[in-house]
Write an enzyme that holds these catalytic residues in place. Structure first.
Site, PDB file in Angstrom:
ATOM      1  N   TYR A 141       0.826  -1.209   0.000  1.00 23.49           N
ATOM      2  CA  TYR A 141       0.000   0.000   0.000  1.00 23.49           C
ATOM      3  C   TYR A 141       0.866   1.267   0.000  1.00 23.49           C
ATOM      4  CZ  TYR A 141      -4.575  -2.141   0.863  1.00 23.49           C
ATOM      5  OH  TYR A 141      -5.752  -2.824   0.749  1.00 23.49           O
ATOM      6  N   LYS A 186       2.986 -15.521   3.377  1.00 34.40           N
ATOM      7  CA  LYS A 186       3.202 -16.303   2.157  1.00 34.40           C
ATOM      8  C   LYS A 186       4.709 -16.566   2.109  1.00 34.40           C
ATOM      9  CE  LYS A 186       1.885 -18.084  -1.839  1.00 34.40           C
ATOM     10  NZ  LYS A 186       1.046 -19.299  -1.947  1.00 34.40           N
ATOM     11  N   ASP A 218      -3.015 -18.451   1.378  1.00 37.97           N
ATOM     12  CA  ASP A 218      -3.969 -19.127   0.480  1.00 37.97           C
ATOM     13  C   ASP A 218      -4.762 -20.181   1.240  1.00 37.97           C
ATOM     14  OD1 ASP A 218      -1.570 -20.504   0.707  1.00 37.97           O
ATOM     15  OD2 ASP A 218      -1.456 -21.096  -1.405  1.00 37.97           O
ATOM     16  N   ASP A 242      -6.617  -6.966   4.246  1.00 34.84           N
ATOM     17  CA  ASP A 242      -7.732  -6.326   3.536  1.00 34.84           C
ATOM     18  C   ASP A 242      -8.632  -7.402   2.931  1.00 34.84           C
ATOM     19  OD1 ASP A 242      -9.240  -4.264   2.291  1.00 34.84           O
ATOM     20  OD2 ASP A 242      -8.188  -4.670   0.416  1.00 34.84           O
ATOM     21  N   ASP A 246     -12.701  -8.937   4.353  1.00 40.68           N
ATOM     22  CA  ASP A 246     -13.950  -8.928   3.568  1.00 40.68           C
ATOM     23  C   ASP A 246     -14.480 -10.357   3.466  1.00 40.68           C
ATOM     24  OD1 ASP A 246     -13.845  -6.146   3.024  1.00 40.68           O
ATOM     25  OD2 ASP A 246     -14.550  -6.448   0.966  1.00 40.68           O
TER      26      ASP A 246
HETATM   27  C1  IPM Z   1     -10.481  -0.922   3.610  1.00 43.88           C
HETATM   28  C2  IPM Z   1     -10.499  -0.418   2.184  1.00 43.88           C
HETATM   29  C3  IPM Z   1      -9.259   0.411   1.903  1.00 43.88           C
HETATM   30  C4  IPM Z   1      -8.048  -0.510   2.024  1.00 43.88           C
HETATM   31  C5  IPM Z   1      -9.219   1.144   0.549  1.00 43.88           C
HETATM   32  C6  IPM Z   1     -10.442   1.980   0.319  1.00 43.88           C
HETATM   33  C7  IPM Z   1      -7.985   2.000   0.436  1.00 43.88           C
HETATM   34  O1  IPM Z   1     -10.652  -1.473   1.281  1.00 43.88           O
HETATM   35  O2  IPM Z   1     -10.413  -0.086   4.531  1.00 43.88           O
HETATM   36  O3  IPM Z   1     -10.560  -2.131   3.821  1.00 43.88           O
HETATM   37  O4  IPM Z   1      -7.731  -1.252   1.075  1.00 43.88           O
HETATM   38  O5  IPM Z   1      -7.429  -0.483   3.093  1.00 43.88           O
HETATM   39 MN    MN Z   2     -11.076  -3.358   2.247  1.00 46.70          MN
END
Ligand code: IPM
Ligand code: MN
Ligand code: NAD
Length: 359
Positions: A141, A186, A218, A242, A246
């Site tokens: 990042y 990894k 993975d 990240d 999700d």
């Molecule tokens: C999160 C988001 C951010 C990230 C993006 C919007 C930069 O996906 O906070 O999870 O990847 O950290």
């Molecule tokens: Mn995110």
């Protein structure tokens, strides 16, 4: 107590969900006799439109002067042209870096009613209680980026100090929970991951009461769905964290439920739900505000030292999940403000007041 809170609604559903969380914070402050002073700042796409910058200096300075920051979400199709020179997401990354919030805590609990909306079978979801600690200010990042006509690269770099400090945060959390830490990397391919793993093994010597396990990212992606209750604290680098969080939202039933706390060395923190600006539902009052409201609870706990107040909000959210009409992501028809009103009512029903706060 008195506290100053910077409020950054951002784009899309950001203003809808931060409005809900701020309303809940005001109700808690009134009930428990606290004074929260809110100052609103621009970030993301709306800040690009108004100031030409995704993180105006005035917003950054207000965040650095505040006790805590509550953020909605940034981004949207209007600002998503791959050729754009300034993007909303840059504002968020600059803010995380400026605040030095290297440890992003993303707790994942599964409420039985919301679990009905998870595609994962109920028996796998019983007892799931995870704490992700995502490294937030390093890795790909923040590495050097390069682009020419027919190639591109994003450097992934980690220093030992960056790895040590986020792992220590994870070990401390594991110690206060079930004593189990999974370090995700990894290491079979990446040099940064081999440094990560070596560092985890060394830091583990400082925490003999915590059991350290390593998983490759993975297979972790698979294990998270197949046996999620086997894990406690999971620590990983920025990009892996990240993606995995999700994925973890699928266990909880909706992305709209998950909160986060981003912390550095001091008390000041940045609090935001893990979801994005959800352009597909923005402006309709369909957004689930519970992830943002739970982020406000994390703010009370980690930045303001108000544990009773944080627990009261979490318990009110749980009550709402038990008994109320929910938002569309959880099969209901309630609007963002209706569900917020239900949280306020659950707080009142629990007779949360200054005596409990002081206890
Ligand atoms: C999160 C988001 C951010 C990230 C993006 C919007 C930069 O996906 O906070 O999870 O990847 O950290
Ligand atoms: Mn995110
Ligand atoms: P998203 O998280 O915005 O949405 C993914 C899906 O989840 C959508 O269908 C959306 O409607 C749903 N959803 C998300 N939050 C919800 C909520 N609270 N209630 C009900 N449904 C919800 O991800 P995306 O669509 O990939 O990204 C949209 C924009 O958001 C992009 O510009 C991205 O960069 C940005 N983003 C910002 C943040 C942040 O500010 N922290 C986080 C993730 C994505």
């Amino acid at each position: 107590m008195k506290a100053s809170i910077a409020l950054l609604p951002g784009d899309g559903i950001g203003p809808e969900v931060t409005d809900a969380a701020a309303t809940v914070l005001c109700a808690v402050a009134a009930a428990a006799g606290h004074q929260f002073h809110f100052s609103e700042g621009a970030i993301g796409g709306c800040a690009i439109d108004a100031f030409g910058s995704a993180l105006p200096d005035s917003t950054r300075d207000a965040c650095l002067a505040a006790d805590a920051v509550l953020l909605g979400a940034v981004g949207g199709p209007k600002w998503s042209d791959p050729k754009a020179s300034v993007r909303p997401e840059q504002g968020l990354l600059q803010l995380r870096s400026a605040m030095g919030v290297y440890a992003n805590l993303r707790p994942v609990r599964v409420h039985p009613r919301a679990a009905e909306f998870s595609p994962v079978k109920a028996d796998r979801l019983a007892g799931v209680d995870l704490m992700f600690v995502r490294e937030l200010t390093g890795g790909s990042y923040f590495g050097k980026r390069q682009r020419d006509a027919d190639s591109a690269s994003d450097q992934c770099r980690y220093t030992v100090i960056e790895i040590e400090r986020v792992l220590r945060r994870g070990f401390e959390l594991a110690r206060s929970r079930r004593g189990h830490l999974t370090s995700i990397d990894k290491a079979n391919v990446l040099e940064t991951s081999r440094l990560w793993r070596e560092t985890a093994i060394r830091i583990a010597n400082e925490y003999p009461d915590v059991c350290l396990e390593h998983q490759l990212v993975d297979s972790m992606a698979m294990l998270l769905i197949s046996r999620p209750s086997a894990y406690d604290v999971l620590v990983t680098e920025n990009l892996f964290g990240d993606i995995l969080t999700d994925e973890a939202a699928v266990l909880a039933g909706s992305l709209g439920l998950l909160p986060s706390a981003s912390l550095g060395d001091g008390k000041r923190g940045l609090y935001e739900p893990i979801h994005g600006s959800a352009p597909d539902i923005a402006g309709k009052q369909w957004a689930n505000p519970l992830g943002s409201i739970l982020s406000a609870a994390l703010m009370l706990r980690h930045s303001l030292g108000l544990e009773a107040e944080a627990a009261a909000i979490e318990s009110a959210v749980s009550t709402v999940l038990d008994r109320c009409e929910l938002t569309r992501d959880l099969g209901g028809d309630a609007s963002t403000s209706q569900i917020t009103d239900e949280v306020l009512e659950a707080l009142r029903d629990a007779h949360f007041d200054s005596r409990q706060a002081a206890a």
